[in-house]
Design an enzyme around this catalytic site. Structure first.
Site, PDB file in Angstrom:
ATOM      1  CB  SER A  12      45.770 -48.774 -34.783  1.00 24.88           C
ATOM      2  OG  SER A  12      46.102 -49.658 -36.108  1.00 24.88           O
ATOM      3  CG  HIS A  37      49.885 -49.078 -32.723  1.00 22.55           C
ATOM      4  ND1 HIS A  37      50.705 -49.421 -31.660  1.00 22.55           N
ATOM      5  CD2 HIS A  37      49.399 -50.121 -33.523  1.00 22.55           C
ATOM      6  CE1 HIS A  37      50.834 -50.695 -31.830  1.00 22.55           C
ATOM      7  NE2 HIS A  37      50.055 -51.382 -32.941  1.00 22.55           N
ATOM      8  CG  ASP A  39      49.294 -52.227 -36.305  1.00 21.30           C
ATOM      9  OD1 ASP A  39      48.017 -51.705 -36.108  1.00 21.30           O
ATOM     10  OD2 ASP A  39      49.576 -52.777 -35.273  1.00 21.30           O
ATOM     11  CG  MET A  41      50.353 -56.607 -40.240  1.00 22.41           C
ATOM     12  SD  MET A  41      48.745 -56.697 -40.213  1.00 22.41           S
ATOM     13  CE  MET A  41      48.174 -55.797 -38.683  1.00 22.41           C
ATOM     14  CG  HIS A  70      52.594 -53.967 -33.198  1.00 21.79           C
ATOM     15  ND1 HIS A  70      51.350 -54.195 -33.036  1.00 21.79           N
ATOM     16  CD2 HIS A  70      53.333 -54.848 -32.867  1.00 21.79           C
ATOM     17  CE1 HIS A  70      51.205 -55.410 -32.748  1.00 21.79           C
ATOM     18  NE2 HIS A  70      52.357 -56.211 -32.500  1.00 21.79           N
ATOM     19  CG  MET A  72      52.429 -57.638 -35.771  1.00 27.79           C
ATOM     20  SD  MET A  72      50.561 -56.987 -35.969  1.00 27.79           S
ATOM     21  CE  MET A  72      51.098 -55.273 -36.452  1.00 27.79           C
ATOM     22  CG  MET A 141      49.725 -58.959 -29.430  1.00 27.11           C
ATOM     23  SD  MET A 141      49.414 -57.171 -30.283  1.00 27.11           S
ATOM     24  CE  MET A 141      48.156 -57.516 -31.322  1.00 27.11           C
ATOM     25  CG  ASP A 176      47.836 -53.292 -30.696  1.00 24.03           C
ATOM     26  OD1 ASP A 176      48.646 -53.702 -31.502  1.00 24.03           O
ATOM     27  OD2 ASP A 176      46.717 -53.219 -31.200  1.00 24.03           O
TER      28      ASP A 176
END
Ligand code: DX5
Ligand code: ZN
Length: 232
Positions: A12, A37, A39, A41, A70, A72, A141, A176
């Protein structure tokens, strides 16, 4: 082509040097990363803010493996096309992000990207029972999302339940959060094949000391492969 259930390591980049993403991405790939990966957010679904589609687009030319994005964020649907156009290979939405996960996953698949669905620690496996034919990946998660470097939450029971529910569908189980050489065997033995790791991959290394990334990636992979009898 048979479905690749071998252990895959997805570092990540949340734990990378934010001022040097291009070289960091190339360094982890040269050191053995299978996926990258990313992330995303939004400061709403999770209490942190990271990247949007423009940043993902800037990462794209540096990724030669698989860009595993990913999300979020909530809502998800207004941003799916932008992340697909930015070059995401896998787009994962959280089942908790809105009331219409079935429509969201259809929309992701409609862009040509692979679709993933993620479950927060408090969400049961059954929450995705009716969308397993719409996904290429289920992300479990093992931390409450929002930050790297948190302690691992044991979700092996949920992983085993998902492994059974998925059956022989070509669906990856990704884990993850808090993945290390110590926790990787637990999740791999339970049925996970894609292991995201941020702090455990980037710790002690840098673009100049990329060999450390390689050692960290190998340590996680070997621990998982040993636990599943995949070790060469
Ligand atoms: C957390 C993110 C994870 C995180 C993993 O919300 O989804 O991908 O970056 O970092 P570590 O491996 O340090 O827990
Ligand atoms: Zn993540």
């Amino acid at each position: 082509m048979s479905f690749d259930r071998r252990i895959k390591i997805a570092p990540s980049i949340l734990s990378a040097d934010f001022a040097d993403f291009g070289r960091e991405i190339r360094a982890i790939e040269e050191q053995g990363a299978d996926w990258v990966h990313v992330d995303v957010m939004d400061g709403h679904f999770v209490p942190n803010l990271t990247f949007g589609p423009p940043a993902v687009k800037a990462f794209r030319p540096h990724v030669s493996t698989v860009m595993d994005v990913h999300l979020m964020i909530a809502p998800v649907d207004p941003y799916i096309d932008a992340f697909a156009e930015a070059g995401a290979d896998i787009i994962t939405a959280h089942v908790e992000a809105g009331p219409h996960i079935h429509r969201t996953l259809q929309a992701i698949r409609a862009t040509g990207a692979r679709a993933g669905v993620a479950l927060n620690p408090g969400t049961p496996a059954e929450a995705v029972a009716h969308v397993l034919d719409l996904v290429d990946l289920v992300c479990v998660m093992t931390v409450n999302p929002g930050f790297g470097g948190q302690s691992f939450l044991d979700m092996t029971g949920k992983i085993r339940a998902l492994r059974t529910m998925i059956g022989d569908r070509p669906v990856h189980i990704e884990v993850d959060g808090g993945v290390t050489p110590e926790t990787a065997p637990l999740v791999a033995r339970a049925g996970a094949d894609a292991l995201v790791a941020g702090s455990a991959v980037f710790k002690g290394g840098s673009v100049a000391k990329a060999g450390v990334y390689g050692e960290n990636i190998r340590a996680i992979r070997q621990a998982a492969e040993l636990a599943t009898g995949q070790a060469a």
